[in-house]
Design a protein around this motif. Structure first.
Motif, PDB file in Angstrom:
ATOM      1  N   UNK A   1       0.840  -1.192   0.000  1.00  0.00           N
ATOM      2  CA  UNK A   1       0.000   0.000   0.000  1.00  0.00           C
ATOM      3  C   UNK A   1       0.878   1.245   0.000  1.00  0.00           C
ATOM      4  N   UNK A   2       0.431   2.283  -0.677  1.00  0.00           N
ATOM      5  CA  UNK A   2       1.089   3.588  -0.616  1.00  0.00           C
ATOM      6  C   UNK A   2       0.511   4.371   0.547  1.00  0.00           C
ATOM      7  N   UNK A   3       1.355   5.138   1.227  1.00  0.00           N
ATOM      8  CA  UNK A   3       0.934   5.878   2.416  1.00  0.00           C
ATOM      9  C   UNK A   3       1.785   7.126   2.546  1.00  0.00           C
ATOM     10  N   UNK A   4       1.331   8.056   3.406  1.00  0.00           N
ATOM     11  CA  UNK A   4       2.057   9.278   3.712  1.00  0.00           C
ATOM     12  C   UNK A   4       2.464   9.226   5.178  1.00  0.00           C
ATOM     13  N   UNK A   5       3.710   9.615   5.482  1.00  0.00           N
ATOM     14  CA  UNK A   5       4.245   9.555   6.839  1.00  0.00           C
ATOM     15  C   UNK A   5       3.737  10.758   7.619  1.00  0.00           C
ATOM     16  N   UNK A   6       3.095  10.477   8.766  1.00  0.00           N
ATOM     17  CA  UNK A   6       2.606  11.532   9.644  1.00  0.00           C
ATOM     18  C   UNK A   6       3.567  11.837  10.782  1.00  0.00           C
ATOM     19  N   UNK A   7       4.189  10.785  11.330  1.00  0.00           N
ATOM     20  CA  UNK A   7       5.036  10.960  12.520  1.00  0.00           C
ATOM     21  C   UNK A   7       6.090   9.880  12.531  1.00  0.00           C
TER      22      UNK A   7
ATOM     23  N   UNK B   1      -3.645  27.557   1.086  1.00  0.00           N
ATOM     24  CA  UNK B   1      -3.701  26.401   0.190  1.00  0.00           C
ATOM     25  C   UNK B   1      -2.435  25.556   0.312  1.00  0.00           C
ATOM     26  N   UNK B   2      -1.271  26.211   0.466  1.00  0.00           N
ATOM     27  CA  UNK B   2      -0.012  25.473   0.623  1.00  0.00           C
ATOM     28  C   UNK B   2      -0.040  24.621   1.892  1.00  0.00           C
ATOM     29  N   UNK B   3      -0.529  25.181   2.990  1.00  0.00           N
ATOM     30  CA  UNK B   3      -0.597  24.417   4.237  1.00  0.00           C
ATOM     31  C   UNK B   3      -1.632  23.304   4.151  1.00  0.00           C
ATOM     32  N   UNK B   4      -2.682  23.511   3.351  1.00  0.00           N
ATOM     33  CA  UNK B   4      -3.667  22.451   3.181  1.00  0.00           C
ATOM     34  C   UNK B   4      -3.105  21.310   2.335  1.00  0.00           C
ATOM     35  N   UNK B   5      -2.295  21.655   1.336  1.00  0.00           N
ATOM     36  CA  UNK B   5      -1.674  20.613   0.516  1.00  0.00           C
ATOM     37  C   UNK B   5      -0.593  19.852   1.272  1.00  0.00           C
ATOM     38  N   UNK B   6       0.006  20.500   2.275  1.00  0.00           N
ATOM     39  CA  UNK B   6       1.070  19.867   3.077  1.00  0.00           C
ATOM     40  C   UNK B   6       0.625  19.885   4.532  1.00  0.00           C
ATOM     41  N   UNK B   7      -0.181  18.926   4.938  1.00  0.00           N
ATOM     42  CA  UNK B   7      -0.729  18.940   6.306  1.00  0.00           C
ATOM     43  C   UNK B   7       0.322  18.793   7.381  1.00  0.00           C
ATOM     44  N   UNK B   8       1.556  18.414   7.029  1.00  0.00           N
ATOM     45  CA  UNK B   8       2.600  18.294   8.035  1.00  0.00           C
ATOM     46  C   UNK B   8       3.011  19.668   8.552  1.00  0.00           C
ATOM     47  N   UNK B   9       2.700  20.737   7.818  1.00  0.00           N
ATOM     48  CA  UNK B   9       3.034  22.101   8.208  1.00  0.00           C
ATOM     49  C   UNK B   9       1.827  22.725   8.879  1.00  0.00           C
ATOM     50  N   UNK B  10       2.046  23.384  10.007  1.00  0.00           N
ATOM     51  CA  UNK B  10       0.961  24.050  10.720  1.00  0.00           C
ATOM     52  C   UNK B  10       1.520  25.233  11.484  1.00  0.00           C
ATOM     53  N   UNK B  11       0.628  26.138  11.904  1.00  0.00           N
ATOM     54  CA  UNK B  11       1.021  27.294  12.712  1.00  0.00           C
ATOM     55  C   UNK B  11       1.096  26.878  14.167  1.00  0.00           C
ATOM     56  N   UNK B  12       2.244  27.116  14.801  1.00  0.00           N
ATOM     57  CA  UNK B  12       2.463  26.741  16.202  1.00  0.00           C
ATOM     58  C   UNK B  12       2.968  27.955  16.965  1.00  0.00           C
ATOM     59  N   UNK B  13       2.661  28.025  18.252  1.00  0.00           N
ATOM     60  CA  UNK B  13       3.166  29.092  19.109  1.00  0.00           C
ATOM     61  C   UNK B  13       4.478  28.627  19.726  1.00  0.00           C
ATOM     62  N   UNK B  14       5.623  29.229  19.362  1.00  0.00           N
ATOM     63  CA  UNK B  14       6.913  28.734  19.873  1.00  0.00           C
ATOM     64  C   UNK B  14       7.124  29.112  21.334  1.00  0.00           C
TER      65      UNK B  14
END
Length: 939
Positions: A712-718, A833-846
């Motif tokens: 199966x093809x898959x995308x790595x989340x973690x 749209x870029x963040x939606x296409x790449x769900x690994x990227x998100x806005x975080x409070x550092x």
């Protein structure tokens, strides 16, 4: 002596007494504030009721004509009020006895009447004065007109007398006498030539008048005018009058008789095309009387007589009755419901009452028809670019036909029936017609959904809103099974859909465009039969319609697919939910819930409405209730099946290249034969470093069950460094060639490094825009750069990321929007749209991290710390009870309140605390490996 009886009061005296009593009652209410407020509240309620009924309208709700009429009425009332209002009456504070109060009220009323009479008198005097002045002016103008140049018009006698006095004017007298004599002789000759009496009357009317009567010229013997003729023609008109015959029957009575004869109870209309009559350019079909004129006359008299409740009325009505039916096969008696048409005898008053009782339901029915028609029309006219309206309906089943048939086939049951489901798809600027045909003649929800699947596949990819329109039979579209299918399967067929609605038209709504498509298809097939062709199968029906109706797109629906769908629905029977008041539903609204990655998960709730509402957001208009559904989730155990997978295309059969990824597939079972991938060198995972995989990478995962291997093809989340596992989300194939995929977020599982076969290139996922500034590989590089910056404690803010994207686009000579060049940064829409296409990227409070801590935490310093720590433990022989870990923390006496529910948009929300600023208390905690601890405080 008995007391004398008082004379009876007149109507005016009674009304006057009532008015006085009403005034006194109002005065008492004004003196009592509580009763006055109650009276005002009643008046307000009456006003609100009239306003709700519509008998009272505000100025903003009136049309121009209504506003002009109301304005005219207000002016008349205001004028009447000011003309009749006399001196104001002040209410005395303390009320005396009732007799004194009545006398005082009568005096005030008399003064008011006296003031009114005086005012009317003054008004009339003023009017008469104005009329007098008007007539004086008119008289002056007439005198000036008659007396031009200061001379009055002279009569013929005065003029001739004056002319005879002066010798110089006697010649004029002779001329005038000659003229009169010639005119008299000529008139005599003309009169002798008249033949009819009408001509003589007209002639006499012309030469007669006031001057002839004044000077009595008829006395002269030679005069044409005689006294007898003047008396005859005195009352005659100059123009001849035609004798007209007055109608013996009034027009309204003739209309009543005509309507009586044209009633279907008394006559029937002719069916032939030539049975028509044209009179006064009005073409009407002939009607034939159903009874003799004598009987119809008696019926007319009985129907148009005065209301008589004693005569019964007989009418027919459809009634549902339960009857006993004996089944000959089972030899049992069953109770069945049959509809029969029965004669009912009632009195006229009872019939009127029955009609009155059913009017409310009838008015409600007509209101629903009008509202649904208007709402659906507005829905079609106000479509957005991303919305579509799907109008559908089942057409009557089509029976196969031959141009020449034997009697057994014609009258027997050998004909094949075809089910036609017609659909019209409306977009913003276009519409398309479809017809799905199947040999399965069931009209169940499973059949409906299978008929709609080909329509879903033709929708554009940018469609996010779907509005269904259909009629509302409970066996087809409006039932709990259809509600469940809509909530659980729509997002599977249309992955990009975000919201939807299903609008049901009222019963007896008439024909729609979908009915026209069905009629066109069947008429086209019948035309083929009439021309000598045969329609004997589903294929021949589709071929004939496609040739004659190219604008209608036809699809076939397999019978097995409908049966399979019915079985799947039967498995979900426990999930079906009933809704009380299903027959009242005319609109269903819902939204597709999505995961944090933006993937569709299904519909959590359906909003039921009694009428269609055009509101975009969730509202309370026409709400009947809400049906809540649980969003179904898949488990990893579903992967270990060999028959239920959606991906049944072998990996070796799917083409591979650098631009397209191989589909998530179910491989052929590995038995004694070698697979097609044996020649491909698989990377060994034992020697791979854990840093080889990053979040967002696409990998190929294998599962082994017995002697079968599935890939199966898959995308790595973690990436879990400690356990040596990866959390992946599996992909699903969306076409027959393996080029298009979607991420199924519910298919998530932890796999080991030994199950990873290889990395895969970025696939073509559904839901991504077709046109982007960067390619998929370039966006992958940009995504890795942003993640590396964040890992190095130098993450980019949103504006910095947009500026960096702009500079990257300029560097690569990409085609960018003008707004990018104007602001020298990418747009906010692109970033989302870029963040939606790449769900690994998100806005975080550092979290703030000092430079000293970031630079000190390295491999050398950590190794030095543990060397010192080991030497101290070995030197002093320390045990677990001797090693303590100490840390301090600052705590304030006033804690920060938690979030509360408040009004949206409110600038400030407060919460009660002991003080706004508290005292900082430092606490030190010490604990050892045995679990003992010590707490120290310091102000």
């Amino acid at each position: 002596m008995p007391p004398k009886k008082k004379p009876p009061k007149t109507r005016e005296e009674i009304l006057e007494q009532k008015r006085i009593a009403e005034q006194l009652r109002y005065q008492r209410l004004k003196n009592d504030p509580q009763k006055l407020e109650e009276m005002k509240e009643k008046e307000r309620l009456k006003y609100q009721k009239k306003k709700e009924k519509g008998s009272i309208k505000l100025v903003k709700d009136m049309s121009r004509r209504e506003h002009r009429a109301a304005k005219k009425t207000w002016k008349e009332r205001c004028t009447k009020y000011h003309s009749t209002t006399g001196p104001t009456l002040e209410c005395p504070a303390p009320l005396r006895s009732s007799e004194n109060a009545l006398v005082e009220a009568r005096k005030k009323q008399a003064r008011k009447k006296r003031a009114k009479i005086l005012k009317d008198k003054d008004n009339k005097i003023q009017q008469y004065k104005q009329k007098l002045e008007k007539y004086k002016k008119r008289l002056q103008r007439l005198e000036q007109k008659l007396n031009k140049n200061g001379k009055k018009d002279e009569t013929p006698n005065t003029k001739l007398t004056r002319m005879c006095v002066t010798p110089s004017t006697r010649k004029d007298v002779v001329k005038k006498a000659l003229f009169g004599e010639v005119l008299n002789k000529q008139l005599k000759e003309n009169y002798a030539g008249l033949q009819t009496q009408k001509e003589k009357h007209i002639f006499g009317k012309v030469i007669s008048g006031e001057l002839v009567e004044k000077y009595k010229l008829w006395r002269s013997q030679e005069s044409v005018v005689s006294y007898k003729r003047l008396q005859k023609i005195k009352n005659l008109s100059l123009l001849p009058t035609t004798r007209t015959r007055l109608p013996l029957i009034a027009s309204e009575h003739m209309k009543i008789v005509q309507n009586f004869y044209e009633n279907d109870d008394n006559s029937r209309i002719g069916a032939g095309k030539r049975e028509c009559v044209t009179k006064n350019r009005v073409n009407k079909q002939k009607r034939y009387l159903l009874d003799t004129l004598t009987n119809l006359y008696q019926k007319f008299k009985s129907n148009h007589s005065e209301f008589d409740d004693s005569k019964p009325i007989v009418y027919k009505k459809w009634i549902a009755e339960k009857q006993d039916y004996k089944d000959p096969k089972l030899n049992k008696v069953r109770s069945i419901t049959k509809y029969v048409k029965k004669k009912i005898t009632v009195s006229p008053r009872e019939l009127i009452q029955e009609l009155h009782d059913e009017l409310d339901a009838y008015y409600n029915h007509e209101r629903n028809i009008f509202h649904q028609y208007t709402a659906i029309k507005e829905l079609k006219e106000n479509l957005n670019d991303n919305e579509v309206v799907i109008l559908m309906d089942f057409s009557e089943n089509y029976c196969t036909k031959y141009s020449e048939e034997i009697q057994a086939y014609h009258f027997g049951g050998s004909r094949l029936q075809l089910s036609l489901h017609t659909v019209v798809v409306y977009t913003k600027n276009a519409l398309k017609s479809y017809c799905t045909v199947s040999q399965n003649t069931t009209h169940s929800p499973a059949a409906i959904w299978e008929h709609l699947k080909p329509i879903f596949r033709t929708l554009p990819s940018h469609i996010t809103g779907i509005h269904f329109v259909s009629d509302g039979p409970v066996t087809q579209y409006r039932n709990k099974t259809m509600f469940h299918i809509l909530a659980s399967r729509l997002h599977v067929e249309v992955p990009n859909v975000e919201k939807f609605s299903w609008n049901f038209s009222e019963s007896d709504h008439g024909k729609s465009a979908a009915d026209g498509i069905g009629a066109t298809c069947k008429r086209s097939a019948d035309a083929v039969v009439a021309a000598g062709g045969d329609i004997d199968s589903l294929e021949s029906f589709i071929d004939s319609v496609r040739q004659r109706c190219p604008s209608i797109t036809l699809f076939t629906v397999d019978d097995d697919a409908i049966k399979k769908m019915a079985i799947d629905i039967l498995k979900d029977a426990k999930k079906l939910k009933s809704f009380y008041g299903t027959l009242k539903i005319h609109q269903i609204k819902g939204k597709i819930s999505r995961s944090p990655l933006g993937l569709p998960q299904g519909t959590a709730k359906l909003i039921m409405k009694s009428l269609s509402c055009p509101c975009e957001e969730e509202c309370q208009h026409f709400n009947l209730g809400v049906m809540n559904y649980e969003v179904a989730k898949l488990h990893v155990e579903d992967f270990y099946t060999d028959s239920d997978s959606e991906d049944e295309i072998p990996l070796a059969q799917i083409p591979r290249n650098n631009d397209c990824i191989t589909q998530t597939v179910l491989l052929r079972p590995i038995e004694n034969t070698k697979t097609d991938l044996e020649n491909t060198a698989e990377p060994s995972t034992s020697g791979l470093q854990q840093t080889y995989y990053n979040s967002g990478d696409y990998v190929l995962v294998k599962f082994t069950v017995g002697n079968r291997e599935y890939r199966y093809a898959a995308v790595v989340n973690k990436v879990d460094d400690e356990d040596g596992e990866l959390t992946v989300t599996f992909l699903k194939i969306c076409d027959n060639k393996g080029y298009t995929f979607r991420i199924d977020e519910n298919d998530m599982f932890d796999v080991g490094f030994d199950q990873i076969l290889e990395k895969l290139p970025v696939p073509n996922l559904i839901g991504y825009p077709e046109k982007t500034v960067f390619t998929a590989s370039e966006e992958k590089v940009l995504c890795d750069y942003l993640l590396n910056c964040a890992a190095a404690n130098f993450g980019l803010r949103t504006k910095e990321a947009r500026t960096f994207a702009y500079s990257l686009a300029v560097k690569y000579n990409k085609k960018i929007p003008s707004s990018w060049t104007e602001h020298e940064m990418a747009g906010e829409v692109w970033l989302r749209s870029f963040m939606k296409r790449h769900p690994v990227v998100s806005l975080r409070l550092p979290q703030p991290t000092s430079i000293a801590r970031a630079t000190s935490f390295n491999r050398t310093n950590v190794q030095l710390f543990f060397q010192n720590y080991t030497s101290v433990v070995d030197k002093y022989k320390l045990q677990a009870k001797d090693i303590w870990n100490v840390d301090e923390s600052g705590i304030t006496t006033v804690q920060k309140p938690d979030r509360v529910i408040a009004r949206r948009g409110q600038k400030q929300v407060s919460a009660m605390t002991s003080a706004e600023r508290g005292t900082l208390v430092t606490i030190a905690l010490a604990g050892n490996a045995l679990g003992n601890h010590i707490v120290l405080y310091r102000d």
